[in-house]
Design a protein around this motif. Structure first.
Motif, PDB file in Angstrom:
ATOM      1  N   VAL A 103      16.535  -5.189  28.749  1.00 29.07           N
ATOM      2  CA  VAL A 103      17.918  -4.756  28.204  1.00 29.07           C
ATOM      3  C   VAL A 103      19.237  -4.451  27.286  1.00 29.07           C
ATOM      4  CG1 VAL A 103      18.440  -1.746  27.177  1.00 29.07           C
ATOM      5  CG2 VAL A 103      16.119  -3.002  29.220  1.00 29.07           C
ATOM      6  N   ARG A 149      23.986   1.020  35.325  1.00 32.16           N
ATOM      7  CA  ARG A 149      22.427   0.196  36.046  1.00 32.16           C
ATOM      8  C   ARG A 149      22.720  -1.278  35.308  1.00 32.16           C
ATOM      9  NH1 ARG A 149      20.400   4.873  33.521  1.00 32.16           N
ATOM     10  NH2 ARG A 149      19.164   6.090  34.999  1.00 32.16           N
ATOM     11  N   ALA A 179      22.957  -4.082  29.072  1.00 32.14           N
ATOM     12  CA  ALA A 179      24.355  -3.510  28.325  1.00 32.14           C
ATOM     13  C   ALA A 179      25.229  -2.374  29.450  1.00 32.14           C
ATOM     14  CB  ALA A 179      23.319  -1.895  27.717  1.00 32.14           C
ATOM     15  N   ALA A 188      23.519   5.513  25.064  1.00 32.14           N
ATOM     16  CA  ALA A 188      23.111   4.339  23.767  1.00 32.14           C
ATOM     17  C   ALA A 188      21.486   4.532  24.854  1.00 32.14           C
ATOM     18  CB  ALA A 188      23.071   2.523  24.282  1.00 32.14           C
ATOM     19  N   GLY A 189      21.509   4.846  26.368  1.00 38.26           N
ATOM     20  CA  GLY A 189      19.918   4.980  26.944  1.00 38.26           C
ATOM     21  C   GLY A 189      20.315   5.316  28.743  1.00 38.26           C
ATOM     22  N   GLY A 190      19.027   5.374  28.827  1.00 38.99           N
ATOM     23  CA  GLY A 190      18.846   6.087  30.153  1.00 38.99           C
ATOM     24  C   GLY A 190      20.320   7.657  30.351  1.00 38.99           C
ATOM     25  N   SER A 191      19.539   8.302  29.169  1.00 36.28           N
ATOM     26  CA  SER A 191      20.338   9.380  30.226  1.00 36.28           C
ATOM     27  C   SER A 191      19.671  10.975  31.111  1.00 36.28           C
ATOM     28  CB  SER A 191      20.420  10.377  28.502  1.00 36.28           C
ATOM     29  OG  SER A 191      18.735  10.719  27.768  1.00 36.28           O
ATOM     30  N   CYS A 207      12.444   1.462  33.840  1.00 38.80           N
ATOM     31  CA  CYS A 207      13.483   0.967  34.109  1.00 38.80           C
ATOM     32  C   CYS A 207      14.909   0.870  34.924  1.00 38.80           C
ATOM     33  CB  CYS A 207      13.824   1.642  32.782  1.00 38.80           C
ATOM     34  SG  CYS A 207      15.217   0.199  31.251  1.00 38.80           S
ATOM     35  N   GLN A 216      14.628  -4.849  24.812  1.00 34.63           N
ATOM     36  CA  GLN A 216      14.749  -3.634  24.830  1.00 34.63           C
ATOM     37  C   GLN A 216      15.104  -3.209  23.817  1.00 34.63           C
ATOM     38  OE1 GLN A 216      12.027  -1.281  27.101  1.00 34.63           O
ATOM     39  NE2 GLN A 216      14.271   0.440  27.029  1.00 34.63           N
ATOM     40  N   LEU A 228      12.196  11.358  31.663  1.00 29.49           N
ATOM     41  CA  LEU A 228      10.452  11.646  32.006  1.00 29.49           C
ATOM     42  C   LEU A 228      10.427  11.559  33.328  1.00 29.49           C
ATOM     43  CD1 LEU A 228       8.438   9.236  29.923  1.00 29.49           C
ATOM     44  CD2 LEU A 228       8.530  11.998  29.642  1.00 29.49           C
ATOM     45  N   ALA A 285       9.928   8.064  25.797  1.00 25.21           N
ATOM     46  CA  ALA A 285      10.934   8.004  27.181  1.00 25.21           C
ATOM     47  C   ALA A 285      12.226   8.849  27.013  1.00 25.21           C
ATOM     48  CB  ALA A 285      12.060   6.742  26.458  1.00 25.21           C
ATOM     49  N   GLY A 286      12.912   8.784  28.100  1.00 23.36           N
ATOM     50  CA  GLY A 286      13.920  10.114  28.306  1.00 23.36           C
ATOM     51  C   GLY A 286      13.761  10.952  28.949  1.00 23.36           C
ATOM     52  N   SER A 291      16.150   7.306  35.124  1.00 22.41           N
ATOM     53  CA  SER A 291      16.827   8.101  35.751  1.00 22.41           C
ATOM     54  C   SER A 291      16.021   9.638  36.557  1.00 22.41           C
ATOM     55  CB  SER A 291      17.592   9.146  35.408  1.00 22.41           C
ATOM     56  OG  SER A 291      18.992   8.884  34.091  1.00 22.41           O
ATOM     57  N   ASP A 300      13.450   7.483  22.258  1.00 19.55           N
ATOM     58  CA  ASP A 300      14.265   8.244  23.580  1.00 19.55           C
ATOM     59  C   ASP A 300      15.286   9.164  22.457  1.00 19.55           C
ATOM     60  OD1 ASP A 300      15.844   8.477  25.736  1.00 19.55           O
ATOM     61  OD2 ASP A 300      16.206   6.481  26.273  1.00 19.55           O
ATOM     62  N   VAL A 303      18.776  -3.622  32.779  1.00 15.86           N
ATOM     63  CA  VAL A 303      19.789  -3.585  31.423  1.00 15.86           C
ATOM     64  C   VAL A 303      20.479  -4.462  31.370  1.00 15.86           C
ATOM     65  CG1 VAL A 303      21.351  -1.717  30.705  1.00 15.86           C
ATOM     66  CG2 VAL A 303      19.196  -0.932  32.211  1.00 15.86           C
TER      67      VAL A 303
END
Ligand SMILES: O=C(O)c1ccccc1NCC(=O)[C@H](O)[C@H](O)COP(=O)(O)O
Length: 204
Positions: A55, A32, A28, A127-130, A4, A77, A154, A151-152, A175, A120, A26
């Motif tokens: 996303v 990214r 949002a 919201a994501g990609g932390s 992602c 997504q 990894l 996810a999250g 990430s 996630d 993404v």
């Protein structure tokens, strides 16, 4: 597996050729974020059997449909407060992101009429990609009615343990395959290789 946060066509194509099943872009706000024009270029560079995933976070449905059509997205997504009705009425194949906040939140994921559920890490205000992993034991004995994408946080070092414990349908990374905020092809390859090894082991 899904890579992602791809922001350019060359990296998208390279990730696909390295064995990614899906490429995420993404839309949002955040570092990214890509424009629809950039995403369309990425979508055109990806081989035909690799899924193109957009996303979004709480974007009006008409805008999501317009971007999906313009770019040629296969799936969207959703990482915001989108409701089951929103997913039903969107008319597109959806992956709903669910924050791994507590057991109740996870159980309510079954209300979503979606192609897959992406669980996630819950991080307040993010919201994501932390890049942060959650306690995978939260998923133990969870009866999900759609395929689970883990996810999250990894990365190539923890993907083996994650898959062995959770046995998800798929995995998603952003990430964990970046260096200084940019996607790194060696890390992408290492992630895919390790994920494939452990999936083959788990299956066989
Ligand atoms: O990646 C982002 O910047 C992002 C922003 C807003 C909503 C979602 C976002 N990413 C979604 C993803 O699919 C990520 O791959 C997923 O959250 C896992 O990210 P990471 O923990 O960095 O691997």
């Amino acid at each position: 597996m899904k890579i992602c946060g791809i922001r350019d066509a060359r990296t998208g194509e390279a990730a696909a050729l390295a064995g990614a099943d899906a490429i995420g872009m993404v839309f949002a706000p955040g570092r990214r974020r890509v424009t629809p024009e950039q995403a369309r270029e990425i979508c055109q560079a990806i081989p035909p059997l690799v899924a193109r995933v957009g996303v979004f976070v709480d974007t009006p449905a008409a805008e999501v449909r317009q971007i999906a059509q313009f770019c040629g997205l296969d799936l969207v997504q959703l990482h915001g407060q989108e409701s089951p009705a929103y997913c039903r009425e969107l008319g597109l194949r959806c992956i709903k992101a669910i924050p791994a906040r507590d057991r109740q939140t996870l159980e309510q994921a079954n209300l979503y009429p979606v192609a897959a559920l992406l669980v996630d890490t819950y991080v307040k205000g993010v919201a994501g990609g932390s890049g942060i992993a959650f306690n995978w034991h939260l998923l133990e004995n969870l009866p999900l009615q759609a395929p689970l994408i883990l996810a999250g946080g990894l990365n190539p070092a923890n993907i083996g343990r994650a898959v062995a414990l959770v046995r998800p349908y798929g995995v998603d990374v952003s990430s964990g395959v970046e260096v200084n905020g940019e996607k790194d092809l060696q890390l992408i390859k290492a992630f895919i290789k390790r994920a494939r090894e452990v999936c083959a082991y788990a299956a066989g």
